[in-house]
Design an enzyme around this catalytic site. Structure first.
Site, PDB file in Angstrom:
ATOM      1  N   ASP A 115      -4.711   4.001  -1.923  1.00 49.57           N
ATOM      2  CA  ASP A 115      -5.797   4.411  -1.022  1.00 49.57           C
ATOM      3  C   ASP A 115      -6.252   5.824  -1.341  1.00 49.57           C
ATOM      4  OD1 ASP A 115      -6.154   2.199   0.836  1.00 49.57           O
ATOM      5  OD2 ASP A 115      -4.085   2.599   1.425  1.00 49.57           O
ATOM      6  N   MET A 128     -12.136  -5.127   5.399  1.00 47.74           N
ATOM      7  CA  MET A 128     -11.248  -4.238   6.167  1.00 47.74           C
ATOM      8  C   MET A 128     -10.931  -4.890   7.513  1.00 47.74           C
ATOM      9  SD  MET A 128     -10.451  -1.691   4.349  1.00 47.74           S
ATOM     10  CE  MET A 128      -9.509  -0.778   5.577  1.00 47.74           C
ATOM     11  N   MET A 134      -8.764   8.748  -0.274  1.00 47.01           N
ATOM     12  CA  MET A 134      -9.614   9.205   0.840  1.00 47.01           C
ATOM     13  C   MET A 134     -10.057  10.636   0.579  1.00 47.01           C
ATOM     14  SD  MET A 134      -7.512   7.781   4.117  1.00 47.01           S
ATOM     15  CE  MET A 134      -6.618   6.215   4.065  1.00 47.01           C
ATOM     16  N   HIS A 166      -8.571   1.637  -3.828  1.00 49.46           N
ATOM     17  CA  HIS A 166      -9.520   1.480  -2.715  1.00 49.46           C
ATOM     18  C   HIS A 166     -10.136   2.861  -2.475  1.00 49.46           C
ATOM     19  CE1 HIS A 166      -9.805   0.641   1.920  1.00 49.46           C
ATOM     20  NE2 HIS A 166     -10.986   0.829   1.377  1.00 49.46           N
ATOM     21  N   ASP A 225      -7.230  -5.886   4.319  1.00 51.92           N
ATOM     22  CA  ASP A 225      -6.508  -4.611   4.332  1.00 51.92           C
ATOM     23  C   ASP A 225      -6.496  -4.022   5.739  1.00 51.92           C
ATOM     24  OD1 ASP A 225      -5.433  -2.131   3.758  1.00 51.92           O
ATOM     25  OD2 ASP A 225      -7.146  -1.412   2.593  1.00 51.92           O
ATOM     26  N   SER A 241       0.852  -1.183   0.000  1.00 49.87           N
ATOM     27  CA  SER A 241       0.000   0.000   0.000  1.00 49.87           C
ATOM     28  C   SER A 241       0.888   1.232   0.000  1.00 49.87           C
ATOM     29  CB  SER A 241      -0.894   0.001   1.243  1.00 49.87           C
ATOM     30  OG  SER A 241      -1.555   1.245   1.335  1.00 49.87           O
ATOM     31  N   GLY A 262      -1.019   1.838   9.575  1.00 48.09           N
ATOM     32  CA  GLY A 262      -0.352   1.598  10.849  1.00 48.09           C
ATOM     33  C   GLY A 262      -1.257   1.272  12.025  1.00 48.09           C
ATOM     34  N   MET A 318     -12.114   5.240  -0.590  1.00 50.05           N
ATOM     35  CA  MET A 318     -12.744   5.553   0.703  1.00 50.05           C
ATOM     36  C   MET A 318     -13.361   6.935   0.565  1.00 50.05           C
ATOM     37  SD  MET A 318      -9.731   4.035   3.069  1.00 50.05           S
ATOM     38  CE  MET A 318      -8.585   3.993   1.701  1.00 50.05           C
ATOM     39  N   HIS A 359      -1.464  -1.249  -4.109  1.00 52.43           N
ATOM     40  CA  HIS A 359      -2.727  -0.780  -3.526  1.00 52.43           C
ATOM     41  C   HIS A 359      -2.666   0.736  -3.357  1.00 52.43           C
ATOM     42  CE1 HIS A 359      -6.352  -1.416  -1.054  1.00 52.43           C
ATOM     43  NE2 HIS A 359      -5.859  -0.553  -0.187  1.00 52.43           N
TER      44      HIS A 359
END
Ligand code: DX5
Ligand code: ZN
Length: 224
Positions: free
Chosen positions: A34, A136, A36, A65, A174, A7, A144, A67, A32
């Site tokens: 992310d 998830m 957001m 992904h 994930d 990621s 983290g 979000m 991956h």
């Protein structure tokens, strides 16, 4: 087919290209990404300029992904920018069946993501039209975080439904995935493992990918 998906959220963006080359050297086939929006999750991350740069730079598949509150507007934009796989959150899709078909019609693989508090049973009517389901194992928004063990119960339930209905979707996990829990995830039925901190915060990211893959493959091989 087991895939480790580093990621890039955990990468050092000043050296993103270099970091991508490191994990490519370990033979990864997917990355991956992310996305957001600061609404669905309390954080902002990556937009289409990063996708476009990555697309020019690498041939590995870019798993996006989303979000975000409005995936219907942005999924086609990310696909045009270079996304190969796009997952949308169950929690924001009012017309999920339509959204999945729309992603596939735009030429990408379609995935549906469920948050830790969302039950697998709600996916029953889309399992035959998705390419993958992302479970998830942390609450989305940050890298983290600590792995939530209940997610493996959900993976097992999905794997059972997949076998019973003779379906072929991949199961992705994930959040908080590392060498300490990847074997258990493999035994539960995971195919695709997203790994942020455990790869890019490791002293040797390529070795970290190889270690994760080896553990997942061994566990998969010995699973009863
Ligand atoms: C969290 C993101 C994850 C994140 C995982 O909202 O969806 O993809 O990058 O990071 P780690 O592996 O550090 O938990
Ligand atoms: Zn993610």
């Amino acid at each position: 087919m087991i895939q480790i998906l580093p990621s890039i959220l955990a990468a050092d963006f000043v050296r993103l290209g270099e970091q991508v080359r490191l994990v490519e050297a370990a033979g990864i086939e997917m990355l991956h990404v992310d996305v957001m929006d600061g609404h669905f999750v309390p954080n902002f991350t990556l937009g289409t300029p990063i996708t476009e740069s990555l697309r020019r730079f690498t041939n590995v598949k870019l798993d996006h992904h989303l979000m975000i509150e409005d995936p219907d507007t942005y999924a086609p934009i990310f696909i045009k920018a270079g996304a190969d796989c796009v997952s949308v959150h169950y929690e924001v899709c009012r017309n999920l069946d339509r959204t999945i078909h729309m992603i596939r019609e735009h030429g990408a693989q379609a995935g549906v993501v469920i948050n830790p508090a969302t039950p697998v049973a709600l996916l029953e009517n889309v399992l035959d039209i998705v390419d993958y389901i992302l479970v998830m194992s942390v609450n989305p928004g940050y890298g983290g975080q600590k792995f939530i063990p209940n997610s493996l119960r959900k993976v097992k339930e999905l794997a059972r439904m997949r076998a019973e209905r003779k379906l072929a979707f991949a199961i992705e996990i994930d959040g908080g995935v590392g060498t300490e829990n990847i074997a258990e995830a493999a035994k539960a039925g995971v195919d695709w493992y997203v790994a942020g901190s455990s790869v890019f915060h490791a002293p040797d990211p390529a070795q970290a990918v190889r270690d994760l893959r080896r553990r997942a493959e061994e566990a998969n091989f010995t699973k009863v």
